[in-house]
Every structure is written in C-alpha cells, then in structure tokens.
Design a protein around this motif. Structure first.
Motif, PDB file in Angstrom:
ATOM      1  N   VAL A  19       6.445  96.322  13.930  1.00 18.43           N
ATOM      2  CA  VAL A  19       7.032  95.019  13.599  1.00 18.43           C
ATOM      3  C   VAL A  19       8.034  95.090  12.462  1.00 18.43           C
ATOM      4  O   VAL A  19       8.846  94.169  12.293  1.00 18.43           O
ATOM      5  N   ALA A  20       8.014  96.162  11.650  1.00 14.13           N
ATOM      6  CA  ALA A  20       8.927  96.249  10.517  1.00 14.13           C
ATOM      7  C   ALA A  20       9.148  97.703  10.129  1.00 14.13           C
ATOM      8  O   ALA A  20       8.262  98.542  10.309  1.00 14.13           O
ATOM      9  N   VAL A  21      10.332  97.968   9.597  1.00 19.44           N
ATOM     10  CA  VAL A  21      10.705  99.303   9.145  1.00 19.44           C
ATOM     11  C   VAL A  21      11.434  99.152   7.815  1.00 19.44           C
ATOM     12  O   VAL A  21      12.207  98.211   7.636  1.00 19.44           O
ATOM     13  N   LYS A  26      19.643 102.032   5.607  1.00 17.58           N
ATOM     14  CA  LYS A  26      19.470 100.938   6.585  1.00 17.58           C
ATOM     15  C   LYS A  26      19.841 101.368   8.005  1.00 17.58           C
ATOM     16  O   LYS A  26      19.211 100.921   8.962  1.00 17.58           O
ATOM     17  N   GLN A  27      20.845 102.210   8.159  1.00 18.62           N
ATOM     18  CA  GLN A  27      21.210 102.667   9.501  1.00 18.62           C
ATOM     19  C   GLN A  27      20.082 103.480  10.122  1.00 18.62           C
ATOM     20  O   GLN A  27      19.793 103.350  11.311  1.00 18.62           O
ATOM     21  N   ARG A  28      19.465 104.296   9.317  1.00 20.06           N
ATOM     22  CA  ARG A  28      18.341 105.097   9.809  1.00 20.06           C
ATOM     23  C   ARG A  28      17.174 104.186  10.187  1.00 20.06           C
ATOM     24  O   ARG A  28      16.528 104.393  11.212  1.00 20.06           O
ATOM     25  N   ALA A  29      16.938 103.157   9.374  1.00 21.01           N
ATOM     26  CA  ALA A  29      15.873 102.201   9.691  1.00 21.01           C
ATOM     27  C   ALA A  29      16.161 101.490  11.005  1.00 21.01           C
ATOM     28  O   ALA A  29      15.276 101.342  11.847  1.00 21.01           O
ATOM     29  N   ARG A  30      17.380 101.052  11.201  1.00 16.88           N
ATOM     30  CA  ARG A  30      17.746 100.348  12.437  1.00 16.88           C
ATOM     31  C   ARG A  30      17.619 101.282  13.633  1.00 16.88           C
ATOM     32  O   ARG A  30      17.186 100.867  14.710  1.00 16.88           O
ATOM     33  N   ALA A  31      17.975 102.547  13.458  1.00 17.67           N
ATOM     34  CA  ALA A  31      17.879 103.510  14.563  1.00 17.67           C
ATOM     35  C   ALA A  31      16.435 103.722  15.001  1.00 17.67           C
ATOM     36  O   ALA A  31      16.171 103.995  16.167  1.00 17.67           O
ATOM     37  N   VAL A  32      15.494 103.609  14.078  1.00 19.92           N
ATOM     38  CA  VAL A  32      14.073 103.804  14.379  1.00 19.92           C
ATOM     39  C   VAL A  32      13.477 102.560  15.036  1.00 19.92           C
ATOM     40  O   VAL A  32      12.561 102.653  15.841  1.00 19.92           O
ATOM     41  N   ALA A  33      14.008 101.400  14.707  1.00 16.16           N
ATOM     42  CA  ALA A  33      13.445 100.134  15.210  1.00 16.16           C
ATOM     43  C   ALA A  33      13.519 100.084  16.733  1.00 16.16           C
ATOM     44  O   ALA A  33      14.568 100.338  17.311  1.00 16.16           O
ATOM     45  N   PRO A  34      12.405  99.753  17.384  1.00 19.50           N
ATOM     46  CA  PRO A  34      12.384  99.755  18.843  1.00 19.50           C
ATOM     47  C   PRO A  34      13.111  98.576  19.480  1.00 19.50           C
ATOM     48  O   PRO A  34      13.444  98.625  20.650  1.00 19.50           O
ATOM     49  N   SER A  35      13.350  97.515  18.728  1.00 11.83           N
ATOM     50  CA  SER A  35      14.026  96.355  19.299  1.00 11.83           C
ATOM     51  C   SER A  35      14.797  95.617  18.213  1.00 11.83           C
ATOM     52  O   SER A  35      14.516  95.784  17.023  1.00 11.83           O
ATOM     53  N   PRO A  36      15.736  94.783  18.604  1.00  7.79           N
ATOM     54  CA  PRO A  36      16.474  93.984  17.617  1.00  7.79           C
ATOM     55  C   PRO A  36      15.571  93.016  16.844  1.00  7.79           C
ATOM     56  O   PRO A  36      15.923  92.580  15.755  1.00  7.79           O
ATOM     57  N   GLN A  37      14.399  92.706  17.385  1.00 13.48           N
ATOM     58  CA  GLN A  37      13.468  91.805  16.705  1.00 13.48           C
ATOM     59  C   GLN A  37      12.661  92.496  15.601  1.00 13.48           C
ATOM     60  O   GLN A  37      12.027  91.836  14.793  1.00 13.48           O
ATOM     61  N   THR A  38      12.676  93.819  15.582  1.00 14.42           N
ATOM     62  CA  THR A  38      11.963  94.549  14.541  1.00 14.42           C
ATOM     63  C   THR A  38      12.633  94.261  13.206  1.00 14.42           C
ATOM     64  O   THR A  38      13.844  94.410  13.073  1.00 14.42           O
ATOM     65  N   ARG A  39      11.835  93.842  12.246  1.00  9.76           N
ATOM     66  CA  ARG A  39      12.390  93.514  10.928  1.00  9.76           C
ATOM     67  C   ARG A  39      12.761  94.781  10.172  1.00  9.76           C
ATOM     68  O   ARG A  39      11.994  95.734  10.138  1.00  9.76           O
ATOM     69  N   ILE A  40      13.939  94.768   9.563  1.00 10.93           N
ATOM     70  CA  ILE A  40      14.393  95.851   8.700  1.00 10.93           C
ATOM     71  C   ILE A  40      14.295  95.312   7.278  1.00 10.93           C
ATOM     72  O   ILE A  40      14.972  94.350   6.915  1.00 10.93           O
ATOM     73  N   ALA A  49       4.097  92.658   2.018  1.00 10.12           N
ATOM     74  CA  ALA A  49       3.972  91.202   2.061  1.00 10.12           C
ATOM     75  C   ALA A  49       4.306  90.624   3.433  1.00 10.12           C
ATOM     76  O   ALA A  49       4.130  89.429   3.663  1.00 10.12           O
ATOM     77  N   CYS A  50       4.747  91.466   4.345  1.00  8.89           N
ATOM     78  CA  CYS A  50       5.205  91.020   5.660  1.00  8.89           C
ATOM     79  C   CYS A  50       4.035  90.560   6.530  1.00  8.89           C
ATOM     80  O   CYS A  50       3.054  91.293   6.718  1.00  8.89           O
ATOM     81  N   ASP A  51       4.138  89.351   7.061  1.00  7.70           N
ATOM     82  CA  ASP A  51       3.113  88.842   7.982  1.00  7.70           C
ATOM     83  C   ASP A  51       3.067  89.712   9.233  1.00  7.70           C
ATOM     84  O   ASP A  51       4.081  90.173   9.732  1.00  7.70           O
ATOM     85  N   GLY A  52       1.886  89.931   9.719  1.00  6.22           N
ATOM     86  CA  GLY A  52       1.712  90.685  10.952  1.00  6.22           C
ATOM     87  C   GLY A  52       1.588  92.185  10.768  1.00  6.22           C
ATOM     88  O   GLY A  52       1.335  92.900  11.725  1.00  6.22           O
ATOM     89  N   VAL A  53       1.775  92.677   9.563  1.00  6.62           N
ATOM     90  CA  VAL A  53       1.633  94.115   9.310  1.00  6.62           C
ATOM     91  C   VAL A  53       0.182  94.396   8.946  1.00  6.62           C
ATOM     92  O   VAL A  53      -0.314  93.899   7.946  1.00  6.62           O
ATOM     93  N   GLU A  54      -0.490  95.155   9.785  1.00  4.02           N
ATOM     94  CA  GLU A  54      -1.890  95.501   9.547  1.00  4.02           C
ATOM     95  C   GLU A  54      -2.049  96.919   9.041  1.00  4.02           C
ATOM     96  O   GLU A  54      -3.057  97.249   8.415  1.00  4.02           O
ATOM     97  N   ALA A  55      -1.066  97.764   9.344  1.00  2.00           N
ATOM     98  CA  ALA A  55      -1.139  99.174   8.958  1.00  2.00           C
ATOM     99  C   ALA A  55       0.253  99.660   8.598  1.00  2.00           C
ATOM    100  O   ALA A  55       1.250  99.156   9.106  1.00  2.00           O
ATOM    101  N   ILE A  56       0.282 100.656   7.735  1.00  2.18           N
ATOM    102  CA  ILE A  56       1.536 101.225   7.243  1.00  2.18           C
ATOM    103  C   ILE A  56       1.541 102.717   7.550  1.00  2.18           C
ATOM    104  O   ILE A  56       0.525 103.393   7.393  1.00  2.18           O
ATOM    105  N   ILE A  57       2.688 103.227   7.948  1.00  2.00           N
ATOM    106  CA  ILE A  57       2.879 104.667   8.080  1.00  2.00           C
ATOM    107  C   ILE A  57       3.755 105.101   6.916  1.00  2.00           C
ATOM    108  O   ILE A  57       4.884 104.627   6.774  1.00  2.00           O
ATOM    109  N   VAL A  58       3.238 105.981   6.087  1.00  2.06           N
ATOM    110  CA  VAL A  58       3.990 106.499   4.948  1.00  2.06           C
ATOM    111  C   VAL A  58       4.563 107.849   5.358  1.00  2.06           C
ATOM    112  O   VAL A  58       3.836 108.829   5.477  1.00  2.06           O
ATOM    113  N   SER A  59       5.866 107.867   5.607  1.00  2.00           N
ATOM    114  CA  SER A  59       6.519 109.119   6.010  1.00  2.00           C
ATOM    115  C   SER A  59       7.711 109.383   5.092  1.00  2.00           C
ATOM    116  O   SER A  59       8.815 109.655   5.535  1.00  2.00           O
TER     117      SER A  59
END
Length: 146
Positions: A19-21, A26-40, A49-59
C-alpha cells in the motif's frame, strides 16, 4: 535491489497488498510501486503513520536497520528486516527485545535457510554425524538480482 524483489513478491501473496513505499529516491520508489494507487511517502515516519500499513519491510543499508525496525515495532507494525539484522549483537538484542515487548513479529530476510544445500548442512550438523561445530566458512551466491 532487494526492495524491488520484495515488492514483486506481493503478487504471489493472497490477502497482502503493497500500500505504500518510501525511498530517498522518488523515482526508485515509484518504479517499485505495483500500481498508481500505491502511496509514495517522503519518509519512514509517514509510513508508520499510514493507515492500512500492518507490516513494514526494512530494506535499507544495515546502519539504518535498528532505528527503522524499532520505530516500526513501537508503532505497532510487524517487521521483515533484511540481513544483516543489525551492525552489532547489542543492536540485534534491542530489536528482538522490542519485538517481544510490543508483541509484534520481527523476521529477518534470510532466504538461504530454505536452499536445499543449506538445509542439508543444517541437518548434518544437527545429527552430530561430523561432531561438534567449531566454525564454518561457506561460499554461496545466486545468479543475479534481476
């Protein structure tokens, strides 16, 4: 690169959605996002603080793992943190203790444990067939990150 691999893995996880990246690029974040609805997002604090985020991947690079992981766990998020977990044993302990205290899952992205050759070595060591382990040196790799 591992962030891209993790992002692609969501396609095969029923019931999960990326749901968020956030990324410093920012270009790299957008490239990873699976859809235009994915929040950057601009930073990890927004992610926590993002609603709907239940888990985080730290990479991120390892020197940032402890700070980001502890912040996410304290924000009530589960965490998959890439390897190495941290730069010191003390930092790893703080991360594990925070996971225990918050009741949130902390996992390390160490997929080699599932490779058949690694499982064979583990089973052999566990069996005691070759005696007590003093140390081990191994060379392993992969065919690429594409």
């Amino acid at each position: 690169m591992i962030g891209q691999i993790r992002a692609r893995s969501f396609k095969n996880l029923p019931g999960c959605e990326l749901v968020a990246v956030t990324d410093v690029d920012k270009q790299r974040a957008r490239a990873v996002a699976p859809s235009p609805q994915t929040r950057i997002l601009d930073n990890y604090e927004e992610m926590l603080a993002c609603d709907g985020v239940e888990a985080i991947i730290v990479s991120t690079p390892p020197q940032f793992h402890e700070e980001l992981t502890i912040a996410a766990l304290e924000a009530g998020k589960h965490v998959l943190c890439e390897k190495p977990l941290a730069n010191s044993v003390a930092a790893c302990r703080r991360m594990v203790e925070t996971s225990s205290r918050t009741g949130k899952t902390l996992a390390t992205g160490f997929n080699q444990r599932y490779f058949p050759a690694i499982q064979f070595v583990k089973q052999t060591l566990d069996s005691g067939l070759i005696g007590e382990l003093d140390h081990i040196r191994a060379f392993a790799g992969h065919t690429g990150l594409s």
